[in-house]
Design a protein around this motif. Structure first.
Motif, short mmCIF file in Angstrom:
data_model
loop_
_atom_site.label_atom_id
_atom_site.label_comp_id
_atom_site.label_asym_id
_atom_site.label_seq_id
_atom_site.Cartn_x
_atom_site.Cartn_y
_atom_site.Cartn_z
N CYS A 27 0.83 -0.84 -0.02
CA CYS A 27 0.03 0.06 0.48
C CYS A 27 0.95 1.10 0.20
CB CYS A 27 -0.93 -0.12 1.22
SG CYS A 27 -2.09 1.24 1.69
N SER A 28 0.11 2.19 -0.91
CA SER A 28 1.05 3.37 -0.68
C SER A 28 0.43 4.91 -0.19
CB SER A 28 1.69 3.70 -2.06
OG SER A 28 -0.25 4.12 -2.52
N GLU A 29 -0.68 4.05 0.56
CA GLU A 29 -1.24 5.11 1.11
C GLU A 29 -1.94 6.46 0.20
OE1 GLU A 29 1.22 6.10 5.04
OE2 GLU A 29 1.88 4.09 4.75
N CYS A 30 -2.31 5.93 -0.51
CA CYS A 30 -2.51 6.95 -1.42
C CYS A 30 -3.50 7.70 -1.05
CB CYS A 30 -3.15 6.26 -3.26
SG CYS A 30 -4.57 5.43 -3.34
N GLY A 31 -5.00 6.86 0.00
CA GLY A 31 -5.59 7.59 0.24
C GLY A 31 -6.90 7.28 0.29
N LEU A 32 -7.52 5.97 -1.26
CA LEU A 32 -8.05 6.31 -1.83
C LEU A 32 -9.10 5.34 0.01
CD1 LEU A 32 -9.82 6.17 -4.28
CD2 LEU A 32 -9.77 2.94 -4.21
N CYS A 33 -8.29 4.19 0.43
CA CYS A 33 -9.52 3.79 1.65
C CYS A 33 -9.44 4.54 2.22
CB CYS A 33 -8.50 2.51 1.45
SG CYS A 33 -8.11 1.62 0.25
#
Ligand code: FAD
Ligand code: SF4
Length: 399
Positions: A27-33
Motif C-alpha cells: 500500500c502506498s497510502e494513496c488515500g482511497l481507502c
C-alpha cells in the motif's frame, strides 16, 4: 432517488487510520481507502490491479505506442519541453510551475477547487491533503512532501461539496486510483496535474534517509535527486549541501524506500493530463509533458510566465545502467572521495536531458522488476506493464 438505487459506494465504509490496507505491505497510502470509494479498491488500487495501459486508452483515447521510442518511455503525449518560471516562486520545489498552473486555473474559474497537499503544523514534511479554494491555500501546498501522502483522502469532501470542476495534483499511484473512480465523483470536468515520482518513503523512512545522508537532518527544508547525479539539500538558514548519488549509504538505505515504490512502474505519471517534473530537462530547468488537450489548455494559461526551450538528449546511458544493477543489488557504497570523483566524471560525460530521464527510468525499473520477482513472484506477470517489460528486457539481470 430511493435508498435502493443510492450509489453503492455510499454504503462502503472507509478503513480506520492505521488499519491494514487491502494492498497490504504494498500500500502506498494513496488515500482511497480512507474514503467510501474503498468500495472500488480491487479495481482501482495500483498495487492490486495494475491497469495503466487500459486507463491510458480511457484518459487519452489511446494507449502509448510501444514502437515509438519516446512514448515507450514517457507515455502518451502531444509535446514535451523544458521550462522555468521567469519569476520563480520562493520556497517551491523547483520554480513553482505546478503551483502557478493551479493558481491560474482557480483565478480564471476553470476549476472550483484544487486537491493538493500542505504540511501539518507540527511537521514540515508531514502531509496534509486539502481541497484548496484560494491561491493562498495552493501556495501553502508548494514544495514536495517527500513522503507517502494520502491525497485521495479528501475525495469524499469533493462529492459532498457539490463541486463540479476540479483540479487534482498528484503522483502516479494516486492518479491511477483516481482515474478508476473518476466517473463516481459527480464532476463535470476533472483536470489532473501530475508530477513524476520515485523512491518515496514513509515518514519514518524519510527520517532515516535524512539522518544517514545529510550533515544536519533537522534543518533540511527541501531536497531533490538532481540531474548532476547529486542529492541537493537546502537548509533552514538558506545554505545548500550536495551528496553524490554514488556516495549514498546504499547498504543502510536498501530498506528505506516504501515497498509500493519498489514495485512501481509508473514513474512518469502516465495518466495525468499534464506532467511537470525535471528529469528530462537540463540542470535548473523543469520538464513538461503535455499528454492531451486538457493538459494543453492548462499549460496555455501560464505560457507567458515561462521561459521555454525544446527538449534535448545527449550521451548514452546503457553502460551506466548495466553497472548500477549489481552495485545496487549488492548494496555497494563507494568511499566519499571516489563517489565525488565519479560524480564529476559522469556529470561531464554522462547522459543529459531525455537521456538522463531514460537513465533514471531504466535503473529504477530494473531494480523494481527484481524486487517484484523476488518478493511477489506471483504478481510479476500481471503487475509489470508491457512497456516496462520491454525497457527491462534491454538489460542483463542477476537471478
Ligand atoms: P511546486 O509549485 O513546489 O508544487 C509542488 C506540488 O506537489 C504541490 O502542489 C503539492 O500539492 C504536490 N505534492 C507535494 N508532495 C506530494 C506528494 N508526496 N504526493 C503528491 N503530491 C505532492 N520529478 C522528476 O522529474 N523526477 C523524479 O524522480 C521526481 N521524484 C519526485 C518524488 C516525489 C515524492 C514528488 C512529490 C515529486 C517528484 N518529482 C520528480 C517532481 C518534482 O520534484 C517537482 O515536484 C515538480 O517538478 C514540480 O515542481 P514545482 O516547483 O513546479 O512544484
Ligand atoms: Fe488503498 Fe491506495 Fe493503499 Fe491501494 S494504495 S490499498 S487503494 S490506500
Amino acid at each position: 432517488m430511493t435508498s435502493v438505487d443510492f450509489p453503492k459506494h455510499k454504503k462502503a465504509k472507509a478503513l480506520k487510520p492505521g488499519s491494514r490496507r487491502p494492498a497490504k505491505e504494498l500500500c502506498s497510502e494513496c488515500g482511497l481507502c480512507d474514503t467510501y470509494y474503498i468500495h472500488y479498491v480491487k479495481e482501482a488500487c495500483a498495487f492490486i490491479n495494475q491497469q495503466v495501459e487500459e486507463l491510458e486508452a480511457q484518459t487519452h483515447t489511446r494507449s502509448r505506442d510501444l514502437d515509438n521510442a519516446d512514448e515507450l518511455y514517457f507515455g502518451v503525449h502531444q509535446t514535451m519541453m523544458a521550462a522555468r518560471k521567469q519569476q520563480p516562486i520562493p520556497g517551491a520545489q523547483w520554480t513553482g510551475i505546478v503551483s502557478t498552473i493551479a493558481i491560474e486555473m482557480l483565478n480564471q474559474d476553470m476549476v472550483e477547487g484544487v486537491v493538493c497537499v500542505q504540511n501539518t503544523k507540527e511537521d514540515r514534511f508531514g502531509p496534509m491533503p486539502v481541497i484548496a479554494r484560494t491561491s493562498e491555500e495552493i501556495l501553502a501546498a508548494r514544495v514536495n512532501k517527500p513522503t507517502l501522502s494520502p491525497n485521495l483522502s479528501v475525495l469524499e469532501q469533493v462529492e459532498k461539496s457539490g463541486m463540479k470542476r476540479l483540479l487534482v495534483i498528484g503522483v502516479g499511484c494516486q492518479i491511477q486510483a483516481l482515474r478508476t473512480v473518476e466517473k463516481q465523483l459527480g464532476l463535470e470536468k476533472l483536470y489532473v496535474l501530475g508530477t513524476p515520482c520515485v523512491d518515496n518513503v514513509t515518514r519514518a523512512g524519510l527520517q532515516k534517509f535524512l539522518e544517514t545522508t545529510s550533515r544536519s537532518p533537522d534543518t533540511v527544508v527541501h531536497y531533490e535527486f538532481m540531474q548532476d547525479f547529486r542529492v541537493h539539500f537546502k537548509h533552514e538558514d538558506g545554505s545548500t549541501e550536495t551528496v553524490p548519488f554514488f556516495g549514498l549509504k546504499t547498504n543502510q538505505l536498501k530498506d528505506v524506500f516504501a515497498p509500493s515504490c519498489m514495485s512501481c512502474f509508473d514513474y512518469v505519471n502516465s495518466l495525468a493530463d499534464l506532467v511537470v517534473g525535471y528529469m528530462g530537462a537540463p540542470f535548473g530547468w523543469q520538464w513538461i509533458v503535455v499528454r492531451n488537450e486538457r493538459g494543453r489548455e492548462m499549460l496555455e494559461l501560464v505560457k507567458d510566465q515561462l521561459e521555454t526551450q525544446p527538449v534535448m538528449s545527449k550521451g548514452d546511458r546503457t553502460a551506466a545502467v548495466q553497472q548500477s544493477i549489481p552495485a545496487y543489488d549488492k548494496g555497494v557504497t563507494l568511499p566519499m572521495w571516489a563517489a565525488k570523483l565519479m560524480g564529476v566524471v559522469i556529470e561531464k560525460i554522462g547522459p543529459k536531458g531525455l537521456e538522463y530521464a531514460r537513465f533514471s527510468i531504466d535503473s529504477h525499473f530494473t531494480r523494481n522488476y527484481l524486487y517484484v520477482k523476488r518478493n511477489h513472484p506471483e504478481k510479476l506477470e500481471e503487475h509489470v506493464p508491457e512497456y516496462a517489460k520491454r525497457i527491462v528486457g534491454q538489460y542483463k539481470l542477476p537471478e
